[in-house]
Scaffold this motif. Structure first.
Motif, PDB file in Angstrom:
ATOM      1  N   MET A   1       0.842  -1.197   0.000  1.00 19.09           N
ATOM      2  CA  MET A   1       0.000   0.000   0.000  1.00 19.09           C
ATOM      3  C   MET A   1       0.875   1.244   0.000  1.00 19.09           C
ATOM      4  SD  MET A   1      -2.680   1.284   3.003  1.00 19.09           S
ATOM      5  CE  MET A   1      -1.365   1.773   4.146  1.00 19.09           C
ATOM      6  N   PHE A   2       0.787   2.061  -1.063  1.00 20.12           N
ATOM      7  CA  PHE A   2       1.342   3.402  -0.968  1.00 20.12           C
ATOM      8  C   PHE A   2       0.596   4.120   0.152  1.00 20.12           C
ATOM      9  CE2 PHE A   2       2.849   3.270  -5.563  1.00 20.12           C
ATOM     10  CZ  PHE A   2       4.192   3.280  -5.209  1.00 20.12           C
ATOM     11  N   ALA A   3       1.292   5.016   0.849  1.00 11.83           N
ATOM     12  CA  ALA A   3       0.690   5.542   2.069  1.00 11.83           C
ATOM     13  C   ALA A   3       1.072   6.998   2.294  1.00 11.83           C
ATOM     14  CB  ALA A   3       1.126   4.691   3.268  1.00 11.83           C
ATOM     15  N   ASN A   4       0.449   7.584   3.283  1.00 18.69           N
ATOM     16  CA  ASN A   4       0.773   8.939   3.726  1.00 18.69           C
ATOM     17  C   ASN A   4       2.017   8.882   4.612  1.00 18.69           C
ATOM     18  OD1 ASN A   4      -1.505  10.344   2.515  1.00 18.69           O
ATOM     19  ND2 ASN A   4      -2.761   9.228   3.995  1.00 18.69           N
ATOM     20  N   THR A   5       3.125   8.513   3.995  1.00 23.91           N
ATOM     21  CA  THR A   5       4.385   8.348   4.700  1.00 23.91           C
ATOM     22  C   THR A   5       5.510   8.914   3.850  1.00 23.91           C
ATOM     23  OG1 THR A   5       5.723   6.744   5.937  1.00 23.91           O
ATOM     24  CG2 THR A   5       4.977   6.074   3.757  1.00 23.91           C
ATOM     25  N   PHE A   6       6.676   9.075   4.460  1.00 25.77           N
ATOM     26  CA  PHE A   6       7.812   9.647   3.744  1.00 25.77           C
ATOM     27  C   PHE A   6       8.379   8.622   2.769  1.00 25.77           C
ATOM     28  CE2 PHE A   6      12.259  10.924   3.215  1.00 25.77           C
ATOM     29  CZ  PHE A   6      12.093  12.264   2.891  1.00 25.77           C
ATOM     30  N   TYR A   7       8.567   9.052   1.513  1.00 24.85           N
ATOM     31  CA  TYR A   7       9.115   8.195   0.463  1.00 24.85           C
ATOM     32  C   TYR A   7      10.186   9.005  -0.250  1.00 24.85           C
ATOM     33  CZ  TYR A   7       8.751   4.095  -2.628  1.00 24.85           C
ATOM     34  OH  TYR A   7       8.982   2.927  -3.309  1.00 24.85           O
TER      35      TYR A   7
END
Length: 354
Positions: free
Chosen positions: A209-215
């Motif tokens: 899952m792509f997420a609301n996190t730092f990438y």
């Protein structure tokens, strides 16, 4: 024996009086696509029940990033036999509360990735490791009763203050079966009225899952002047069980539909400069996507089956990079030199062809 022979179970923890066990798992009805649940075993009454049966999103952390490594969490008990655990939902990984009588609700806000957690014995506060799109990660104290946050660390403060970082703007596009959730990052330094290339990033792991996190990779591409679209197509976790169990061929169609809708509606996207990149499973799906250049070739969702990439075109310039004495994923999480080398290879390829 507490569980049946089939299935997968982990994260076992005792209640404070040792009378009960909480653990995560599922019966693998849909293989890796099966939602993980929270189970309670009452050792005195010799009963076993699923506490999250009515929660149609997976328990646990399924966020994908090149900065955060997914770790196996455990349910945390309070003295009052309340439980806290992670839930992946709509791109968020949130801390959830549950009581043994079936009450379940989120205890932390939206638009965050709770990477790690622990809760006080009385259940008054939690210590959370949190990442967001523009924050690699810090420790916070969450007052559960009021929702107030207190920042405990500043490990990444200098980096965040000295670096231009962009939030991904969430979008909903039409999918083959259900609506599809995605994010679009604008190029850093973009000028009004100008056109910019778009990079489509496909996530590794069919059920990640792509997420609301730092990438970091996505921020780096934006800093190089590229827009970035990243999509959670059918098969991704963080949504319904029906959505997660859909086959991989539908993931291809959903991604193509998302690209088509973004190109049609976002004025700054240069339709003649589109590329797709991915790792692991994302690399396999990348072979099915393509770089397309002419407006008459644009497609609608009904025509995506006709637009598969001709694989022979990849043979013109193919390079393999091997990191000796490392496993497949160590370019993400092992030596910094491997991470740098990997990102340099990606950026050089994009600059050459897009």
């Amino acid at each position: 024996m507490l569980t049946e022979n089939q299935g997968h179970f982990s994260g076992v923890t005792f209640s404070h009086d040792d009378s009960k066990l909480a653990y995560f798992g599922n019966m693998r009805q849909y293989g890796d696509a099966t939602h993980k649940e929270l189970y309670i075993a009452d050792l005195q009454n010799q009963t076993n029940s699923c506490l999250t049966e009515g929660l149609d999103v997976p328990v646990g952390d399924y966020a994908i990033s090149d900065y955060q490594e997914i770790t196996a969490g455990k349910p945390v008990w309070t003295k009052d036999d309340h439980l806290y655990f992670q839930v992946s939902t709509m791109g968020d990984v949130r801390l959830y509360f549950a009581s043994l009588d079936g009450m379940i609700f989120p205890a932390s806000p939206e638009m965050e990735h709770v990477v790690g957690y622990d809760v006080s014995q009385e259940g008054e506060f939690a210590i959370l490791a949190i990442s967001t799109m523009t924050q690699p990660g810090e420790l916070y104290r969450l007052q559960i009763t009021t929702g107030e946050y207190e920042v405990l660390t500043s490990f990444n403060e200098d980096y965040v203050e000295s670096t231009q970082l962009r939030e991904g703007q969430p979008t909903i596009t039409s999918g083959s079966i259900e609506s599809v959730h995605s994010w679009l990052i604008k190029p850093i330094g973009m000028q009004e009225g100008e056109k910019y290339p778009l990079i489509v990033k496909v996530h590794d792991g069919a059920h990640g899952m792509f997420a609301n996190t730092f990438y970091h990779e996505l921020q780096l591409l934006a800093a190089q002047g590229y827009g970035v679209l990243y999509v959670n197509p059918s098969g991704s976790h963080g949504y319904s069980q029906e959505f997660a169990k859909i086959g991989r061929d539908v993931a291809y169609k959903d991604t193509m539909n998302a690209v088509a809708e973004v190109v049609e509606t976002i004025e700054w996207v240069d339709e003649n400069q589109l590329a797709v990149i991915g790792d692991s499973y994302g690399g396999l799906l990348t072979k099915l996507l393509f770089l397309y250049r002419k407006k008459p070739d644009r497609f609608t969702s009904e025509k995506t089956e006709q637009l598969a990439l001709k694989l022979e075109s990849m043979e013109k310039d193919t390079k393999f990079v091997r990191f000796l004495e490392t496993s497949m994923n160590d370019s993400y999480v092992y030596k910094p030199s491997h991470r740098i080398e990997r990102l340099e290879q990606i950026i050089s390829w994009v600059k050459k062809y897009v």
